[in-house]
Design a protein around this motif. Structure first.
Motif, mmCIF file in Angstrom:
data_model
loop_
_atom_site.group_PDB
_atom_site.id
_atom_site.type_symbol
_atom_site.label_atom_id
_atom_site.label_comp_id
_atom_site.label_asym_id
_atom_site.label_seq_id
_atom_site.Cartn_x
_atom_site.Cartn_y
_atom_site.Cartn_z
ATOM 1 N N MET A 33 0.870 -1.215 0.027
ATOM 2 C CA MET A 33 0.047 -0.004 -0.087
ATOM 3 C C MET A 33 0.805 1.247 -0.011
ATOM 4 S SD MET A 33 -3.160 0.724 2.509
ATOM 5 C CE MET A 33 -4.213 2.280 2.299
ATOM 6 N N ALA A 34 1.886 1.143 0.709
ATOM 7 C CA ALA A 34 2.793 2.483 0.810
ATOM 8 C C ALA A 34 3.663 2.703 -0.415
ATOM 9 C CB ALA A 34 3.734 2.131 2.152
ATOM 10 N N VAL A 35 4.162 1.605 -1.280
ATOM 11 C CA VAL A 35 4.854 1.854 -2.027
ATOM 12 C C VAL A 35 3.922 2.184 -3.283
ATOM 13 C CG1 VAL A 35 6.359 0.433 -3.968
ATOM 14 C CG2 VAL A 35 6.562 0.156 -1.573
ATOM 15 N N SER A 36 2.722 1.443 -3.627
ATOM 16 C CA SER A 36 1.976 1.935 -4.556
ATOM 17 C C SER A 36 1.459 3.245 -4.524
ATOM 18 C CB SER A 36 0.768 0.866 -4.764
ATOM 19 O OG SER A 36 -0.084 0.753 -3.339
ATOM 20 N N GLY A 37 1.202 3.724 -3.161
ATOM 21 C CA GLY A 37 0.767 5.104 -2.786
ATOM 22 C C GLY A 37 1.777 6.241 -3.210
ATOM 23 N N LEU A 38 3.096 5.701 -2.867
ATOM 24 C CA LEU A 38 4.159 6.749 -3.503
ATOM 25 C C LEU A 38 4.229 6.772 -5.040
ATOM 26 C CD1 LEU A 38 6.924 5.792 -0.809
ATOM 27 C CD2 LEU A 38 5.487 7.589 -0.907
ATOM 28 N N ILE A 39 4.049 5.487 -5.770
ATOM 29 C CA ILE A 39 4.003 5.740 -7.328
ATOM 30 C C ILE A 39 2.999 6.721 -7.675
ATOM 31 C CG2 ILE A 39 3.527 4.413 -9.221
ATOM 32 C CD1 ILE A 39 4.836 2.012 -7.888
ATOM 33 N N GLY A 42 4.085 10.205 -7.168
ATOM 34 C CA GLY A 42 4.961 10.808 -8.082
ATOM 35 C C GLY A 42 4.476 10.883 -9.419
ATOM 36 N N TYR A 43 3.390 10.408 -9.788
ATOM 37 C CA TYR A 43 2.559 10.611 -10.793
ATOM 38 C C TYR A 43 1.708 11.721 -10.773
ATOM 39 C CZ TYR A 43 -1.350 10.445 -14.081
ATOM 40 O OH TYR A 43 -2.510 11.085 -15.080
ATOM 41 N N ILE A 84 2.975 2.319 -21.137
ATOM 42 C CA ILE A 84 3.710 1.793 -20.435
ATOM 43 C C ILE A 84 3.201 2.614 -18.588
ATOM 44 C CG2 ILE A 84 6.070 1.503 -19.159
ATOM 45 C CD1 ILE A 84 6.757 1.147 -22.105
ATOM 46 N N VAL A 85 3.336 3.929 -18.747
ATOM 47 C CA VAL A 85 2.837 4.707 -17.543
ATOM 48 C C VAL A 85 1.627 4.201 -17.117
ATOM 49 C CG1 VAL A 85 2.587 6.985 -16.710
ATOM 50 C CG2 VAL A 85 4.544 6.637 -18.200
#
Length: 239
Positions: A33-39, A42-43, A84-85
């Motif tokens: 959840m944390a890593v996907s949230g940071l991705i 960034g977007y 890809i994005v």
């Protein structure tokens, strides 16, 4: 829960509970959840920077829209990098939503009875994240139909992103939907950034204040940056 088995002499021996996989564990889901949230964060930062190009006029904004489809050229074919994005972002959104839902179910199952005295701050944060997530998810669907597929954009002009943005924010409902969603995103970022830092081990007693300042600053800048566009169209600054 440990399981009890009996040996040949009749003595009970407790077996350790089976080990959970990374995804099956609570900490694993929190990390996802944390890593996907940071991705996604960034977007959002990149997205708001692109959106603000609308203030430089139709020529530059439409050129930016064209660049999004040709970025990565000539190594990549047209729209490959964009897709890809999109795929990475979609994977992040799904992972974030699924982990949040499963963590919420696990939390409810672990505490079926409501506390007599709930902590208002924690309860408020939880409600904000849950309802904010629902609002943002619904907004993403509408936003794609509005400015990507142009399905619900009444005055859409294919290949003219500047004109399509102006068309969207020339309607009262376009402004209400967008501004409501941006406020929800701001609250989500404010709480989510700090939570992600704690999950990933960045937070500490000495850093909490700084992390909260950064979280508040990010939320404020992103919210103001996104809302600036519909406000500019409504006031005639962008037309």
């Amino acid at each position: 829960m440990a399981l009890a088995t009996r040996t040949d002499n009749g003595n009970a021996v407790r077996k350790p509970p089976p080990k959970r996989s990374f995804w099956g564990s609570t900490i694993g889901k929190k990390v996802v959840m944390a890593v996907s949230g940071l991705i996604m964060l960034g977007y959002l930062v990149a997205h708001v920077m692109g959106n603000l190009k609308v203030f430089f006029g139709p020529s530059e904004f439409n050129e930016y829209g064209h660049w999004l489809r040709t970025m990565g050229a000539p190594i990549l074919h047209e729209e490959w990098a964009l897709w890809i994005v999109r795929v990475v972002l979609l994977a992040a959104v799904v992972a974030h939503a699924v982990s949040a839902y499963q963590l919420s179910k696990r939390d409810i199952k672990a505490r079926p009875n409501k506390y007599a005295h709930q902590r208002k701050r924690a309860s408020y944060a939880t409600r904000t994240m849950r309802w904010g997530g629902v609002i943002v998810a619904l907004f993403i669907v509408w936003h794609i139909l509005d400015l990507t597929t142009l399905t619900v954009n009444e005055n859409a002009q294919p290949g003219r992103p500047y004109e399509n943005v102006v068309a969207t924010f020339s309607t009262w409902y376009g402004n209400v939907i967008y501004i409501t969603a941006m406020l929800a995103i701001g609250l989500h970022v404010r709480h989510g950034f700090w939570s992600a830092a704690q999950t990933l081990g960045v937070g500490s007693a000495s850093r909490d204040r700084v992390l909260k300042i950064v979280a508040n600053g990010l939320a404020l800048v992103l919210t103001a940056g996104f809302i600036a566009v519909p406000v500019a169209v409504m006031t005639g600054v962008v037309s």
